[in-house]
Scaffold this motif. Structure first.
Motif, short mmCIF file in Angstrom:
data_model
loop_
_atom_site.label_atom_id
_atom_site.label_comp_id
_atom_site.label_asym_id
_atom_site.label_seq_id
_atom_site.Cartn_x
_atom_site.Cartn_y
_atom_site.Cartn_z
N GLY A 1 111.82 -90.25 -17.45
CA GLY A 1 113.06 -90.66 -17.38
C GLY A 1 113.47 -89.09 -17.42
N VAL A 2 113.30 -88.07 -16.59
CA VAL A 2 113.99 -86.51 -15.83
C VAL A 2 114.50 -87.21 -14.78
N ASP A 3 116.03 -87.17 -15.26
CA ASP A 3 116.57 -87.77 -13.07
C ASP A 3 116.13 -86.83 -12.06
N HIS A 4 116.94 -85.34 -12.49
CA HIS A 4 116.75 -84.26 -11.74
C HIS A 4 116.55 -83.31 -12.24
N VAL A 5 115.64 -81.58 -12.06
CA VAL A 5 115.83 -80.66 -12.32
C VAL A 5 116.58 -79.70 -11.51
N ARG A 6 117.30 -78.60 -11.25
CA ARG A 6 117.75 -77.76 -10.88
C ARG A 6 117.47 -76.46 -12.17
N ILE A 7 117.56 -75.34 -10.48
CA ILE A 7 118.13 -73.83 -11.31
C ILE A 7 118.35 -73.06 -10.18
N PHE A 8 120.16 -72.69 -10.31
CA PHE A 8 121.07 -72.35 -9.38
C PHE A 8 120.71 -70.59 -9.75
N ASN A 9 120.96 -70.17 -8.76
CA ASN A 9 121.01 -68.67 -8.90
C ASN A 9 122.46 -67.87 -9.07
N LYS A 10 122.61 -66.96 -9.32
CA LYS A 10 124.23 -66.51 -10.17
C LYS A 10 125.11 -66.91 -9.08
N LYS A 11 125.16 -67.14 -7.42
CA LYS A 11 125.74 -67.64 -6.76
C LYS A 11 125.91 -69.04 -6.57
N GLY A 12 125.61 -69.57 -6.70
CA GLY A 12 125.45 -71.40 -7.22
C GLY A 12 124.40 -72.38 -5.71
N THR A 13 123.42 -71.28 -5.36
CA THR A 13 122.98 -71.61 -4.66
C THR A 13 121.44 -72.97 -4.94
N ILE A 14 120.93 -73.86 -5.13
CA ILE A 14 119.69 -73.93 -5.51
C ILE A 14 119.02 -73.82 -4.64
N SER A 15 117.71 -72.48 -5.76
CA SER A 15 116.68 -71.56 -5.39
C SER A 15 115.62 -72.34 -5.58
N PHE A 16 115.59 -73.56 -7.07
CA PHE A 16 114.64 -74.48 -7.31
C PHE A 16 115.00 -75.80 -7.97
N SER A 17 114.17 -76.64 -7.42
CA SER A 17 114.62 -78.31 -7.51
C SER A 17 113.29 -78.85 -7.40
N ALA A 18 113.31 -80.87 -8.05
CA ALA A 18 111.60 -81.27 -8.50
C ALA A 18 111.97 -81.71 -6.54
N ILE A 19 113.45 -82.16 -6.62
CA ILE A 19 113.56 -82.92 -5.08
C ILE A 19 113.48 -81.55 -3.68
N ASN A 20 113.15 -81.31 -3.01
CA ASN A 20 112.84 -80.06 -2.43
C ASN A 20 113.70 -79.93 -1.60
N ASP A 21 114.52 -81.09 -1.15
CA ASP A 21 115.36 -81.47 0.20
C ASP A 21 116.56 -80.37 -0.52
N GLU A 22 116.69 -80.69 -1.61
CA GLU A 22 117.93 -80.29 -2.18
C GLU A 22 117.78 -78.12 -2.22
N ILE A 23 116.78 -77.71 -1.89
CA ILE A 23 116.48 -75.76 -2.05
C ILE A 23 117.58 -75.81 -1.25
N ASN A 24 118.33 -74.29 -1.51
CA ASN A 24 119.18 -73.53 -0.71
C ASN A 24 120.05 -74.14 -0.24
N ARG A 25 120.70 -75.93 -1.09
CA ARG A 25 122.18 -76.30 -0.98
C ARG A 25 122.69 -75.44 -1.91
N GLN A 26 124.22 -75.56 -1.67
CA GLN A 26 125.41 -74.85 -2.58
C GLN A 26 125.85 -75.59 -3.40
#
Lengths: 271, 174
Positions: free
Chosen positions: A79-104
């Motif tokens: 039931g969870v589609d995605h989980v991500r944590i952005f840092n204050k600059k809007g970059t994805i620091s942590f994500s359940a989908i590895n390909d998304e990490i460090n994306r702005q």
């Protein structure tokens, strides 16, 4: 059909009952859907808060491996589609989908625009404003909550990477939940309402129709047949059939008139 | 199939005047009988505009910034249900009592107001069908009521005209 007794009795009743029941069902469906949406947002917001509280210790200890594992485990839930944590600059620091990490991400995109509309970003949002709905890349309905990670007093005084106290928001948690179950519930509700409305309509119309037929139309037809039939057969006036109250009076008067007329005719013949 | 009336002009000038009045009344009733359908057609035009989210109106936010927020969708829906119920009940009461009442276009105005309230509350898409259904029901019932009243009136006037032609005077009042 509109000018017959059946038409005049059933058309306005059918139209009024049908229409009113349909309107009631539509209004009720809309109200239930709003309640489900509201409950869904509250549930998703609570889940986001739970994830934030669960990851708080890992963030305090700057344990990126633990934080990454928690995010991955939450993202793997049904039931969870995605989980991500952005840092204050809007970059994805942590994500359940590895390909998304460090994306702005673009601050003007949906989910970010709520806080970043003006030059100075908003630091507090109501529950309903945190939520957004969209279709994911697989075409499935998703509801996502954007929860800011606030700079608590013990965050700015921690020994690891220190955040200045004037920085209100350290980052953002974005969690998306599938709406499949809610859509399924609404679909079932629509079907049940349609079936219920159909059954009520059939019951109302057939009930009224049957009662009218038995108590009004059939006796009227009998009276009509009696009046249209030859009034005298072999010199004997035909007695009226058994009819319900009010109609038997009419039949009796008619019979009286025939009998009186027949008697007069017989008297004239004898003379 | 409508029966064409060709009044027989009797010797008396009064009979001609009575027949002329009856024909005028029949024409009036024929014109009146389509009032409900005209109101329903106007409502469908308004519904089309509502379906397109009133493209000619200013954005809802502009108006709410000026006038304040509208009532919640739940309150509007409750009022819609109450209005629909009483409008149908009133129409059926007028149908059974056989009174002439020219009420169709005011319902179009009321239903347009509901559309506008939902529009300014940004909930028009969710509640469009409810207003549309209510409108079709109320205006359909009104159309039938008006048509039924006019059909009965025309039938009575034609019978009265035949009586005048046959007997030469106005029929007795029922």
């Amino acid at each position: 059909m509109f000018t017959t007794l059946v038409g005049k009795a059933l058309i306005p009743v059918g139209l009024a009952v049908t229409g009113f029941m349909v309107v009631c069902c539509l209004v009720l469906y809309s109200a239930i859907r709003d309640d489900l949406n509201r409950g869904e947002i509250v549930h998703a917001t609570n889940l986001a808060d739970t994830v934030l509280k669960s990851t708080r210790y890992a963030m305090h200890k700057s344990d990126r491996d633990m934080l990454s594992t928690i995010i991955s485990n939450v993202g793997a839930q049904n039931g969870v589609d995605h989980v991500r944590i952005f840092n204050k600059k809007g970059t994805i620091s942590f994500s359940a989908i590895n390909d998304e990490i460090n994306r702005q991400v673009d601050k003007k995109s949906e989910g970010c625009i709520g806080c970043h509309k003006e030059a100075l970003p908003v630091t507090t949002l109501g529950n309903m404003q945190k939520a957004r709905t969209f279709k994911n890349s697989h075409g499935l309905d998703v509801i996502a909550i954007t929860a800011p990670i606030y700079n608590e007093p013990d965050c700015s005084t921690a020994a690891c990477h220190v955040h200045p106290p004037e920085q209100k928001v350290l980052g953002t948690l974005d969690i998306g939940l599938s709406r499949a179950e809610r859509n399924r519930s609404l679909s079932m509700l629509r079907i049940q309402m349609a079936v219920f409305t159909g059954m009520c309509l059939i019951l109302t119309l057939t009930g009224i129709g049957s009662l009218l037929r038995k108590n009004v139309f059939l006796p009227l037809q009998k009276l009509r047949d009696y009046v249209e039939a030859p009034p005298v057969i072999h010199g004997t006036p035909q007695p009226p059939p058994h009819l319900p109250h009010d109609l038997d009076l009419i039949a009796a008067r008619y019979y009286g008139a025939i009998t009186h007329g027949n008697d007069k005719k017989n008297d004239t013949t004898h003379l | 199939m409508t029966k064409k009336m060709t009044p027989h002009i009797s010797e008396s000038g009064d009979n001609a005047a009575i027949l002329h009045d009856m024909m005028r009344e029949i024409d009036r009733l024929k014109n009146f009988s389509t009032r409900g359908l005209k109101a329903l057609a106007l409502f469908l035009v308004v519904s089309s505009a509502a379906w397109s989210k009133f493209p000619f109106l200013p954005p809802a936010e502009t108006v709410t910034a000026l006038l304040g927020p509208p009532p919640t969708a739940r309150i509007i829906s409750t009022v819609l249900l109450i209005y629909t119920f009483f409008a149908i009940a009133l129409s059926i009461a007028r149908l059974t009592s056989g009174i002439e009442h020219r009420s169709s276009f005011c319902h179009v105005a009321y239903l347009t107001a509901f559309y506008l309230f939902y529009y300014f509350g940004n909930t028009l898409e969710d509640n469009f069908l409810a207003v549309c259904g209510a409108g079709i029901t109320i205006l359909g019932t009104e159309s039938y009521r008006i048509w039924n009243y006019c059909a009965t009136g025309i039938s009575e006037k034609r019978e009265a005209a035949e009586y005048v032609n046959r007997v030469g005077r106005h029929p007795p009042e029922a």
